[in-house]
Design a protein around this motif. Structure first.
Motif, PDB file in Angstrom:
ATOM      1  N   VAL A 323       0.849  -1.193   0.000  1.00  0.00           N
ATOM      2  CA  VAL A 323       0.000   0.000   0.000  1.00  0.00           C
ATOM      3  C   VAL A 323       0.888   1.248   0.000  1.00  0.00           C
ATOM      4  CG1 VAL A 323      -1.669   1.331   1.372  1.00  0.00           C
ATOM      5  CG2 VAL A 323      -1.939  -1.141   1.147  1.00  0.00           C
ATOM      6  N   ASP A 324       1.950   1.188   0.829  1.00  0.00           N
ATOM      7  CA  ASP A 324       2.834   2.342   0.968  1.00  0.00           C
ATOM      8  C   ASP A 324       3.622   2.627  -0.319  1.00  0.00           C
ATOM      9  OD1 ASP A 324       3.291   3.904   3.507  1.00  0.00           O
ATOM     10  OD2 ASP A 324       5.344   3.776   2.750  1.00  0.00           O
ATOM     11  N   ALA A 325       3.940   1.557  -1.042  1.00  0.00           N
ATOM     12  CA  ALA A 325       4.794   1.701  -2.233  1.00  0.00           C
ATOM     13  C   ALA A 325       3.994   2.045  -3.485  1.00  0.00           C
ATOM     14  CB  ALA A 325       5.572   0.403  -2.471  1.00  0.00           C
ATOM     15  N   TYR A 326       2.669   1.854  -3.395  1.00  0.00           N
ATOM     16  CA  TYR A 326       1.826   2.038  -4.584  1.00  0.00           C
ATOM     17  C   TYR A 326       1.753   3.502  -4.983  1.00  0.00           C
ATOM     18  CZ  TYR A 326      -2.361   1.884  -7.526  1.00  0.00           C
ATOM     19  OH  TYR A 326      -3.244   2.008  -8.559  1.00  0.00           O
ATOM     20  N   GLU A 328       0.671   6.267  -8.381  1.00  0.00           N
ATOM     21  CA  GLU A 328       0.184   6.495  -9.750  1.00  0.00           C
ATOM     22  C   GLU A 328       0.839   7.758 -10.260  1.00  0.00           C
ATOM     23  OE1 GLU A 328      -4.039   6.696  -9.435  1.00  0.00           O
ATOM     24  OE2 GLU A 328      -4.250   4.547  -9.079  1.00  0.00           O
ATOM     25  N   GLU A 329       1.492   7.667 -11.404  1.00  0.00           N
ATOM     26  CA  GLU A 329       2.179   8.830 -11.976  1.00  0.00           C
ATOM     27  C   GLU A 329       1.790   8.946 -13.431  1.00  0.00           C
ATOM     28  OE1 GLU A 329       6.320   8.078 -11.654  1.00  0.00           O
ATOM     29  OE2 GLU A 329       6.346   8.343  -9.474  1.00  0.00           O
ATOM     30  N   ASP A 330       1.262  10.060 -13.817  1.00  0.00           N
ATOM     31  CA  ASP A 330       0.860  10.288 -15.215  1.00  0.00           C
ATOM     32  C   ASP A 330       0.192   9.051 -15.790  1.00  0.00           C
ATOM     33  OD1 ASP A 330       1.871  12.820 -14.993  1.00  0.00           O
ATOM     34  OD2 ASP A 330       3.883  12.171 -15.561  1.00  0.00           O
ATOM     35  N   ASP A 331       0.915   8.357 -16.683  1.00  0.00           N
ATOM     36  CA  ASP A 331       0.250   7.221 -17.322  1.00  0.00           C
ATOM     37  C   ASP A 331       0.809   5.882 -16.849  1.00  0.00           C
ATOM     38  OD1 ASP A 331       2.684   7.582 -18.352  1.00  0.00           O
ATOM     39  OD2 ASP A 331       2.102   7.485 -20.474  1.00  0.00           O
ATOM     40  N   ARG A 332       1.378   5.875 -15.641  1.00  0.00           N
ATOM     41  CA  ARG A 332       1.866   4.570 -15.172  1.00  0.00           C
ATOM     42  C   ARG A 332       1.548   4.370 -13.698  1.00  0.00           C
ATOM     43  NH1 ARG A 332       8.139   4.262 -13.580  1.00  0.00           N
ATOM     44  NH2 ARG A 332       8.251   6.150 -12.324  1.00  0.00           N
ATOM     45  N   ILE A 333       1.513   3.077 -13.318  1.00  0.00           N
ATOM     46  CA  ILE A 333       1.393   2.706 -11.903  1.00  0.00           C
ATOM     47  C   ILE A 333       2.750   2.120 -11.544  1.00  0.00           C
ATOM     48  CG2 ILE A 333       0.351   1.026 -10.330  1.00  0.00           C
ATOM     49  CD1 ILE A 333      -2.167   1.233 -12.143  1.00  0.00           C
ATOM     50  N   VAL A 334       3.312   2.573 -10.423  1.00  0.00           N
ATOM     51  CA  VAL A 334       4.627   2.049 -10.070  1.00  0.00           C
ATOM     52  C   VAL A 334       4.667   1.672  -8.594  1.00  0.00           C
ATOM     53  CG1 VAL A 334       5.503   4.429  -9.941  1.00  0.00           C
ATOM     54  CG2 VAL A 334       7.117   2.549 -10.066  1.00  0.00           C
ATOM     55  N   LEU A 335       5.229   0.505  -8.331  1.00  0.00           N
ATOM     56  CA  LEU A 335       5.426   0.060  -6.948  1.00  0.00           C
ATOM     57  C   LEU A 335       6.826   0.481  -6.549  1.00  0.00           C
ATOM     58  CD1 LEU A 335       4.173  -3.590  -6.365  1.00  0.00           C
ATOM     59  CD2 LEU A 335       3.123  -1.450  -5.618  1.00  0.00           C
ATOM     60  N   LYS A 336       6.915   1.496  -5.685  1.00  0.00           N
ATOM     61  CA  LYS A 336       8.247   1.994  -5.309  1.00  0.00           C
ATOM     62  C   LYS A 336       8.756   1.223  -4.089  1.00  0.00           C
ATOM     63  CE  LYS A 336       8.140   6.280  -7.708  1.00  0.00           C
ATOM     64  NZ  LYS A 336       8.146   7.725  -7.736  1.00  0.00           N
ATOM     65  N   LEU A 337       8.882  -0.071  -4.277  1.00  0.00           N
ATOM     66  CA  LEU A 337       9.357  -0.941  -3.203  1.00  0.00           C
ATOM     67  C   LEU A 337      10.851  -0.739  -2.982  1.00  0.00           C
ATOM     68  CD1 LEU A 337       7.723  -4.331  -4.263  1.00  0.00           C
ATOM     69  CD2 LEU A 337       7.214  -3.069  -2.149  1.00  0.00           C
ATOM     70  N   ASP A 338      11.287  -0.887  -1.745  1.00  0.00           N
ATOM     71  CA  ASP A 338      12.717  -0.934  -1.469  1.00  0.00           C
ATOM     72  C   ASP A 338      13.330  -1.970  -2.416  1.00  0.00           C
ATOM     73  OD1 ASP A 338      14.752  -0.528   1.223  1.00  0.00           O
ATOM     74  OD2 ASP A 338      15.135  -2.221  -0.109  1.00  0.00           O
ATOM     75  N   LYS A 339      14.483  -1.620  -2.990  1.00  0.00           N
ATOM     76  CA  LYS A 339      15.072  -2.512  -3.999  1.00  0.00           C
ATOM     77  C   LYS A 339      15.363  -3.904  -3.450  1.00  0.00           C
ATOM     78  CE  LYS A 339      17.003   1.370  -6.490  1.00  0.00           C
ATOM     79  NZ  LYS A 339      18.180   2.213  -6.731  1.00  0.00           N
TER      80      LYS A 339
END
Ligand code: ATP
Length: 439
Positions: A323-326, A328-339
């Motif tokens: 939930v925390d990593a989810y 939405e940016e412009d035309d993409r969904i990105v999961l910004k999970l710790d690498k």
């Protein structure tokens, strides 16, 4: 409230669409309160548990690990009092006969609302055993009833003496464990948040039986655990401590705090820090007849240690990390999970799937990187679609072999978060990725 329900729907849908989490036994209509982790979800879960284990056990000389059985002698449950601890008072709605935990005011209120103005009468609270029963034994009429563990703590406590006798630990020290637990939850829900089968990761940390020590280590573990979740990139404003009030604290707990997450449906617990005193060891000593005391070779004192427990849900941690990593940016969904948690670290693409020279060269890169990293291969659709898919599962780097690569022996490396693209020499690719995946 922001568009919170919608956010949860989006997370559930992403989890299904991209292979993180599926409803348990789905093709048979499911089994309430059970969930199956798919190809990406099982990697994420493994990374979370491995990282926890590395930082809790491997990098510390004061904590050892165990992996105890799920099925235990029923006496162990009598000793630790699950018939008290796991018996929740329930109330039943006289209109529709649904049962709810008597202490869950929020659910009770929302249920009353669901009857739309009708007066809802509740029964008196009744006690209900939340432990899941199983039958163990090969002969039909000699089957004995056992319980699947409702928490993993007991497997550590019953091995306290074994650990003391087989290792070089000295107080203060901890025993860590990760494993499954089962509860007959009355109202499973909020996706994996309340399941009937789930996993926990815990440390029982044994200290001298002393008020000041107890306070010190309780505060230490509160900070340590909160810092750990922050180190995974969780947003500070989404985390908080909540001290238990006197009437909700288990009778053996001297101090108790939860770490809560600002979930789409409101603040909710995903880990607890409990000062359990000598409750567990003393009860197991009483019920088993085994001496659970510790002899301090330095001071000559003999005592039953106190225990500061930190108990986190693997599934709840994972859900809140998602939930925390989810984003939405412009035309993409990105999961910004710790690498370190991302299911795949790298995805490798040939620019076009129908050009054998590109596919072959990209394949070689995939084969070279796979022994060192978890790498995804994708040659379907166009490059935009592949980026889109990898962003949705949080893959930090995408590597593309294109026509220029045949000439300059370089590939395009695209960063998940910045979407910046670097041209990197193939010979330096592994070290470039190692450095950037870092930590
Ligand atoms: P709750 O009040 O939400 O039922 P609890 O206080 O009973 O939780 P503990 O017994 O302290 O929970 O368990 C420690 C951790 O185990 C919880 O913080 C949670 O992350 C996890 N956990 C407990 N029950 C469940 C469940 N039914 N499904 C998923 N995780 C759970």
């Amino acid at each position: 409230m922001k568009d919170e329900n919608n956010l949860m729907e989006k997370i559930v849908s992403l989890c299904k669409r991209r292979g993180f989490i599926f409803p348990g036994s789905e093709i048979y209509g499911g089994l309430a309160g059970t969930w199956d982790y798919g190809p990406t979800g099982s990697l994420l879960k493994k990374n979370l548990k491995d990282l926890w284990w590395r930082e809790t056990v491997q990098l510390r000389d004061d904590i050892v690990g165990v992996d105890a059985a799920i099925m235990m002698n029923p006496r162990a449950w009598e000793a630790s009092g699950p018939t008290e601890a796991f018996v929740d008072p329930l109330i039943e709605c006289k209109v529709c006969h649904q049962r709810f935990r008597a202490d869950n005011e929020e659910e009770i209120k929302s249920h009353e609302k669901s009857h739309k103005g009708k007066k809802v009468e509740w029964t008196e609270p009744k006690r209900f055993n939340i432990l899941v029963e199983a039958k163990l034994g090969v002969i039909e009429d000699q089957k004995s009833t056992i319980f699947l563990r409702g928490e993993i703590t007991n497997g550590v406590q019953v091995n306290f003496k074994n650990v003391l006798d087989s290792t070089r630990v000295k107080i203060p020290f901890g025993i860590a464990q990760i494993g499954k637990a089962f509860r007959n939850e009355i109202t499973p829900g909020n996706f994996t948040f309340r399941s009937r089968e789930f996993e926990q990761m815990e440390v029982q940390y044994y200290i001298k039986p002393d008020e000041a020590e107890g306070q010190k280590w309780f505060e230490y573990w509160k900070k340590d655990r909160m810092d750990w979740y922050l180190s995974l990139g969780m947003k500070k404003g989404n985390l908080r401590f909540r001290d238990h009030t006197n009437d909700e604290r288990a009778h053996y707990a001297r101090l108790a705090t939860d770490i809560e997450y600002n979930a789409p449906w409101g603040w909710n617990e995903f880990m607890g820090i409990h000062h359990r005193g000598d409750w567990d060891l003393r009860r197991h000593q009483e019920y088993s007849g085994t001496d659970m005391s510790y002899h301090d070779p330095q001071t000559g004192e003999t005592f039953i240690p106190w225990d500061i427990e930190t108990s986190a849900g693997v599934d709840r941690s994972l859900l809140f990390l998602l939930v925390d990593a989810y984003s939405e940016e412009d035309d993409r969904i990105v999961l910004k999970l710790d690498k370190r948690l991302a299911p795949y670290k790298i995805a490798v693409f040939p620019l076009l799937a129908n050009k054998p020279e590109l596919v072959e060269a990209a394949r070689k890169i995939y084969d070279d990187l796979s022994p060192r990293f978890m790498v995804a291969w994708d040659d379907r659709g166009n490059i935009g679609k592949r980026y889109y898919a990898q962003d949705e599962i949080g893959t930090p780097y995408c590597v593309t072999f294109d026509f220029d690569s045949l000439e300059d022996k370089k590939v395009t490396v695209r960063d998940r978060d910045t979407m910046k693209q670097d041209r990197v020499a193939i010979g330096e690719l592994a070290s470039y990725l190692e450095k950037n995946l870092g930590k």
